[in-house]
Design a protein around this motif. Structure first.
Motif, short mmCIF file in Angstrom:
data_model
loop_
_atom_site.label_atom_id
_atom_site.label_comp_id
_atom_site.label_asym_id
_atom_site.label_seq_id
_atom_site.Cartn_x
_atom_site.Cartn_y
_atom_site.Cartn_z
N LEU A 112 0.85 -1.20 0.00
CA LEU A 112 0.00 0.00 0.00
C LEU A 112 0.89 1.25 0.00
O LEU A 112 1.14 1.86 1.04
CB LEU A 112 -0.91 0.00 1.23
N PRO A 127 2.96 -1.08 4.55
CA PRO A 127 2.21 -2.28 4.93
C PRO A 127 1.91 -3.13 3.69
O PRO A 127 1.52 -2.61 2.65
CB PRO A 127 0.91 -1.72 5.52
N PHE A 129 -0.35 -6.20 2.02
CA PHE A 129 -1.61 -6.92 2.17
C PHE A 129 -1.52 -8.21 1.36
O PHE A 129 -1.19 -8.19 0.18
CB PHE A 129 -2.78 -6.03 1.75
N TRP A 153 -0.63 -7.96 6.37
CA TRP A 153 -2.02 -8.08 6.83
C TRP A 153 -2.80 -8.91 5.82
O TRP A 153 -2.72 -8.66 4.61
CB TRP A 153 -2.66 -6.71 6.96
N GLU A 154 -3.56 -9.88 6.31
CA GLU A 154 -4.40 -10.66 5.39
C GLU A 154 -5.55 -9.81 4.86
O GLU A 154 -6.16 -9.05 5.62
CB GLU A 154 -4.98 -11.86 6.14
N CYS A 155 -5.84 -9.94 3.60
CA CYS A 155 -6.87 -9.10 2.98
C CYS A 155 -7.34 -9.80 1.71
O CYS A 155 -6.53 -10.06 0.81
CB CYS A 155 -6.25 -7.73 2.66
N GLU A 158 -11.69 -8.77 -2.59
CA GLU A 158 -12.70 -7.71 -2.55
C GLU A 158 -12.24 -6.54 -1.67
O GLU A 158 -12.35 -5.38 -2.05
CB GLU A 158 -14.02 -8.31 -2.01
N ASN A 159 -11.71 -6.86 -0.49
CA ASN A 159 -11.25 -5.80 0.40
C ASN A 159 -9.98 -5.13 -0.12
O ASN A 159 -9.75 -3.95 0.12
CB ASN A 159 -11.04 -6.34 1.81
N LYS A 161 -9.41 -4.55 -3.23
CA LYS A 161 -9.89 -3.57 -4.20
C LYS A 161 -10.35 -2.29 -3.50
O LYS A 161 -10.12 -1.18 -3.99
CB LYS A 161 -11.06 -4.14 -5.01
N LYS A 162 -11.01 -2.46 -2.37
CA LYS A 162 -11.44 -1.27 -1.60
C LYS A 162 -10.24 -0.48 -1.09
O LYS A 162 -10.25 0.75 -1.06
CB LYS A 162 -12.34 -1.69 -0.42
N LEU A 163 -9.22 -1.22 -0.65
CA LEU A 163 -7.99 -0.55 -0.20
C LEU A 163 -7.34 0.22 -1.34
O LEU A 163 -6.81 1.32 -1.15
CB LEU A 163 -6.98 -1.58 0.28
#
Lengths: 260, 260
Positions: A112, A127, A129, A153-155, A158-159, A161-163
């Motif tokens: 990120l 960080p 993901f 961090w696990e992600c 879908e999440n 994409k939001k990030l």
């Protein structure tokens, strides 16, 4: 910490930053491949790695990192020639894990951050993901993220994409607001470079308290006189007026909701 | 450099920062007045100045700086009791010089920066924009701006308002985009604090090259797939969708115009 043999397909800003960070953390970069030659050759040579034009990855490779444009991830994954023991991961915020076309040994390692050629960010602040088809791949990606970044961090897809969307607002859109500030300074006959200290302090303030608490200005304090005067100043462009009205309304709405 | 006797009416973040900077540069702060007592008393005592509740300014004052809310500037200027030799200036971006109600001895000293209680910005980086009813006042304000800031630039009321608008885009609006990024991170179940390194790098990048050259992201590269997917992710809020569409369209338009 376990050390791994890692290969790259792609040699852009993300690949360059990650490869350098991985090498500095003690991992071994085996090979760097890309169709467009020069950047891959340069990156490979700076890391003592092999430069390849094709998509065949050395047999002893533990992890192949695919860091290419979003639309190319699927094709590259399909055409990469790897050993059964090699895991593969891509680094894109918007690309599903499924794009790698594998039910095991595949994952995502999404940093990120924004990457600029020639100005690698401090990876220890970044960080990562992660997502994977299986726990062995997930664990390896976690180790990698922790060895070079701020952590992992696990992600899920879908999440993630939001990030990525969050990153677009935080980086691309805020940057465009600053560009618009420059446009307005030019309208006033003022060198936009004089806005740079304000850019710096805007970030320092947001970093101190988070941007939500840092908000000031006519919209949050519902100063209708100034809002009206600004809209008049923007009469040269209905589009800028629309932008000013919408963002001001959203700021006012956001903070009046919080007060309730 | 000439040193002056300076009084303040107002004891907010701007007054506090300027008064401390002026004192550090060798000017003498005579008095600080404000109706709301505590901050003025604190500021006055930290600078060895007199704290006043009324608007009478010591006779030996060279310059009275009025640093109060925009709407109060006019009334304060009208009610301030000053000697014939005392000049008066306000510090507001959006308030006309005429609000001071004087045809001579009046001016504006507008610092293009955001000021936060407890975190004074580095004044040596702050550009001051000045305007005055006469050249003697203008010269004094120039000396003041140069003695504590990055310098002083002449700027009339109309252009100062545009600069203030530029500051709203650069600071308030970019900050709100970052807040929106935090909102999206929360939507993804991710602690928004993990966006902070991206905030830092966004500013560093904009400071390196200027924000116009720093622009990246799906809108500037006309990546319609990602734009569409982001709009879908925002389906929980028509207002965020509207914001996303408008800013993306403006980014695309801005950069396609530049290429031509």
């Amino acid at each position: 910490m376990a050390l791994y043999n890692i290969s790259f397909i792609g040699a852009g800003n993300v690949a360059g930053s990650l490869a350098a960070g991985l090498a500095a953390a003690g991992h071994r970069i085996l090979s760097v491949a890309s169709r467009s030659g020069d950047s891959a050759r340069e990156l490979a040579s700076s890391l003592g790695a092999e430069w390849r034009r094709d998509l065949t990855v050395p047999a002893e490779c533990d992890l192949l990192i695919i860091s290419v444009s979003d639309t190319a991830v699927g094709t590259v994954a399909e055409n990469a020639v790897i050993s059964p023991g090699t895991l593969i991961a891509h680094t894109a915020g918007s690309v599903p894990l499924a794009a790698l076309g594998r039910s095991s040994g595949a994952g995502v390692l999404y940093p990120l951050q924004t990457f600029t050629k020639g100005f690698p960010p401090d990876l220890s602040q970044v960080p990562f993901f992660i997502e994977a088809t299986d726990s062995a791949t997930l664990n390896l990606l976690r180790e990698i993220g922790e060895s070079i970044g701020a952590g992992a961090w696990e992600c899920d897809t879908e999440n993630r994409k939001k990030l990525h969307l969050a990153a677009v607002f935080t980086n691309n859109f805020s940057n465009f607001m600053m560009t618009t500030g420059e446009t307005m300074a030019r309208e006033a006959g003022i060198d936009p470079v004089l806005l740079r200290p304000l850019i710096g302090e805007t970030a320092r303030k947001a970093l101190r308290t988070g941007p939500e608490a840092a908000q000031t200005g006519p919209a949050v304090r519902l100063d209708t006189g100034t809002l009206k005067s600004h809209i008049e100043l923007l009469s040269f462009s209905p589009q800028y007026q629309k932008l000013y009205r919408l963002v001001s309304k959203m700021i006012a709405g956001h903070y009046s909701k919080k007060k309730k």
